[in-house]
Design an enzyme around this catalytic site. Structure first.
Site, PDB file in Angstrom:
ATOM      1  N   VAL A 155      37.688  48.656 -30.316  1.00 25.81           N
ATOM      2  CA  VAL A 155      36.497  49.483 -30.100  1.00 25.81           C
ATOM      3  C   VAL A 155      35.332  48.500 -30.192  1.00 25.81           C
ATOM      4  CG1 VAL A 155      35.047  51.348 -30.965  1.00 25.81           C
ATOM      5  CG2 VAL A 155      37.525  51.537 -31.116  1.00 25.81           C
ATOM      6  N   PRO A 156      34.735  48.181 -29.037  1.00 29.30           N
ATOM      7  CA  PRO A 156      33.882  46.986 -28.972  1.00 29.30           C
ATOM      8  C   PRO A 156      32.488  47.167 -29.548  1.00 29.30           C
ATOM      9  CG  PRO A 156      33.962  48.050 -26.850  1.00 29.30           C
ATOM     10  CD  PRO A 156      34.854  48.862 -27.738  1.00 29.30           C
ATOM     11  N   CYS A 157      32.394  47.322 -30.863  1.00 33.01           N
ATOM     12  CA  CYS A 157      31.083  47.503 -31.469  1.00 33.01           C
ATOM     13  C   CYS A 157      30.251  46.222 -31.365  1.00 33.01           C
ATOM     14  CB  CYS A 157      31.214  47.957 -32.916  1.00 33.01           C
ATOM     15  SG  CYS A 157      32.197  46.855 -33.922  1.00 33.01           S
ATOM     16  N   HIS A 158      30.920  45.099 -31.045  1.00 28.75           N
ATOM     17  CA  HIS A 158      30.151  43.860 -30.861  1.00 28.75           C
ATOM     18  C   HIS A 158      29.287  43.918 -29.598  1.00 28.75           C
ATOM     19  CE1 HIS A 158      34.025  43.311 -28.754  1.00 28.75           C
ATOM     20  NE2 HIS A 158      33.309  42.664 -27.863  1.00 28.75           N
TER      21      HIS A 158
END
Lengths: 245, 194
Positions: A158-161
Site C-alpha cells: 500500500v504505497p503510502c510513500h
C-alpha cells in the site's frame, strides 16, 4: 545410417572436467559480499528479512522488524511467499505493481478509507495528503490522513510513500525518510509498461507474461494510450488499462 | 582447521569473520557453478553474492544433518535457477551477441584450457542442448564431485532421478559433440556443391 565419429567415455569425462574446472574467485567477491552485508539497504536482504503476515484474503502486515505470526493455512503461506517474491522484484526495479491482494478488513474505518484510496495511486506517481483527504470526502482531515498513513500496516504494497505534502516536501514515513526517498527514486527509474513487438501486447512490468518476452522484442511505453496508438492491446493478465490511464 | 560445521554454527550467531572464512572456502567453486550455469562472469558474481547473503541471513535454518557444502550448493543452485527462469527469454539477445563474438572473446575461453579452446567451446555449446535439470546436475557433479546422494539432496529429487538425469544429459551431450565433429562446415559444403 551414416557412420558417426564416436566420442569415447574418457573423451567426454575429460571435456567435462576441463569445462567445469573451478576458477578462482577474486578476494574481491567475498569482500563485496561483506560490504553488502553491512550496507543498511539491500533489496534481497530487506525482502528476505521482512516480516509478512496474511489472512486468507490478503496481506495484513509487512514490517522490517518484529515477528509475524506464522502462516496458519496453505493460502496464507502462499500469499506471504508471493508477497516476498514480489517485494524483492519491486525493490530490484523489475516490477511496477503488486498482484498479491491486501486485506484491509481489520483496519478502523477511517484508516481503511485512506489506505484503500492510497492503494490506487499508480506506480511512479504521487498525491498530496490534502488530495487524499478530499477524495475520501473529509477535506479537513489532512492531518488525520497523515496519521493513518503513518500507521500503515502494509507499507510499500500500500504505497503510502507516494503521498507527499502539498508544497512538495516529503512529509513523514513510517519506515524512515531515507527509504521513502529511495522508493520514490526507484519508481521513477523503473519502466511501468512494456510491450512485446511480436505479439503486440502491452503489459505492466513484472507481469508473468512480460517476463517471457524476448529481450529484442521488448518496447517500453509511457502509457496505455501511447501503446494503443501504435496498435498494441493491453494484456488480459495484468490489465494495464485498469491501473494506468 | 576449523570444520565447516563449526564455522556454520558461528555464522548462525552473526560471526562475520567465520562467514568470511566459509565464503572464501567455497567462493571459487560456487562461482564456477554459477558461471557455467549463467554464462557470464558478472551475472555469476551477482548470483554468488546473493547466495552468500542468503547463507548469512538464513544460517539459523541450517540443519547440521546436512553437509555444509550440500546446503551451500542448494542455496546457490536455487539462486541460479531463479535467475535463469527470470531471464529465460531475456538472454536470447545476449546469447546472439555472444555468439557473434564467439572466437576467443568470450570470458569462458580465456583461461588455460586443459583441452584446447575449440573443445571447450564445443562443450559449452553442446551443453546448451542439455535440459536444465541435467545441466545443473552435471555442473554440480563436475565442479565439486558431488555424490549421487548429495546431488539428490541439493536438488530435492530422488537418487534414481539423479542417475537417470545425469545419464540422459551425458548421452545428449555425447550426441551433440559427435554430430558437431562430423558435420562439415557450411562454407565447405557450399564450395563442394559449386
Amino acid at each position: 545410417m551414416t557412420p558417426r565419429t564416436t566420442l569415447t567415455h574418457d573423451d567426454l569425462e575429460s571435456s567435462l572436467t576441463a569445462h567445469f574446472h573451478p576458477v578462482p574467485a577474486t578476494g574481491d567477491l567475498v569482500r563485496r559480499t561483506l560490504d553488502a552485508l553491512r550496507d543498511d539497504f539491500r533489496p534481497e536482504r530487506f525482502a528476505e528479512l521482512a516480516q509478512i503476515e496474511a489472512s486468507d484474503r490478503g496481506i495484513r502486515m509487512l514490517s522490517p522488524e518484529g515477528e509475524a505470526r506464522p502462516p496458519a493455512s496453505a493460502a496464507e503461506k502462499r500469499l506471504t511467499a508471493k508477497a516476498r517474491e514480489e517485494l524483492f522484484e519491486y525493490l530490484e526495479g523489475r516490477r511496477s505493481f503488486f498482484s498479491v491482494p491486501v486485506d484491509f478488513s481489520a483496519m478502523p474505518s477511517f484508516q481503511r478509507k485512506v489506505l484503500e484510496r492510497t492503494y490506487r495511486i499508480p506506480f511512479g506517481e504521487t498525491r498530496s495528503y490534502a488530495r487524499i483527504a478530499r477524495e475520501i470526502g473529509n477535506p479537513r482531515a489532512v492531518r488525520a490522513v497523515g496519521t493513518a498513513l503513518g500507521r500503515n500496516p502494509v507499507p510499500i504494497i500500500v504505497p503510502c510513500h507516494r503521498v507527499l505534502r502539498s508544497d512538495g516536501s516529503l512529509g513523514g514515513y513510517g519506515l524512515g525518510l531515507p527509504l521513502k526517498v529511495r522508493l520514490l527514486g526507484l519508481e521513477r527509474a523503473t519502466p511501468v509498461l512494456e510491450g512485446c513487438a511480436t505479439t503486440g501486447i502491452v503489459c505492466r512490468v513484472g507481469c508473468p507474461d512480460a517476463m517471457r518476452m524476448r529481450e529484442d522484442s521488448r518496447v517500453v511505453f509511457a502509457s496505455v494510450a501511447d501503446a494503443r496508438s501504435v496498435g498494441y492491446r493491453p494484456c488480459k493478465v495484468c490489465r494495464p488499462a485498469d491501473a494506468i490511464a | 582447521m576449523t570444520t565447516d560445521r563449526e564455522l556454520m554454527q558461528r555464522v548462525a550467531q552473526g560471526d562475520e569473520p567465520a562467514f568470511a572464512e566459509l565464503a572464501n572456502r567455497y567462493s571459487g567453486r560456487l562461482l564456477t557453478l554459477a558461471w557455467r550455469l549463467l554464462g557470464e562472469r558478472a551475472d555469476a558474481e551477482d548470483a554468488v553474492q546473493r547466495a552468500l547473503l542468503k547463507v548469512y541471513t538464513s544460517a539459523g535454518t541450517y540443519r547440521p544433518e546436512w553437509a555444509v557444502s550440500t546446503w551451500l550448493y542448494r542455496l546457490s543452485t536455487n539462486v541460479c535457477v531463479d535467475e535463469i527462469r527470470r531471464r529465460r527469454s531475456r538472454s536470447s539477445l545476449r546469447q546472439a551477441m555472444r555468439e557473434e563474438g564467439v572466437d576467443g572473446q568470450g570470458p569462458l575461453f580465456s583461461g588455460t584450457a586443459v583441452a584446447g579452446p575449440a573443445r571447450r567451446l564445443d562443450v559449452r555449446r553442446a551443453l546448451e542442448s542439455v535440459p536444465l535439470e541435467a545441466r545443473i546436475l552435471l555442473a554440480l557433479r563436475y565442479v565439486d564431485g558431488l555424490s549421487y546422494q548429495e546431488l539428490a539432496r541439493v536438488r530435492g529429487i530422488s537418487v534414481n532421478t539423479v542417475k537417470s538425469q545425469l545419464a540422459r544429459g551425458k548421452s545428449i551431450l555425447k550426441m551433440a559433440l559427435s554430430e558437431r565433429r562430423r558435420r562439415p562446415r557450411p562454407a565447405a559444403r557450399v564450395a563442394k556443391g559449386a
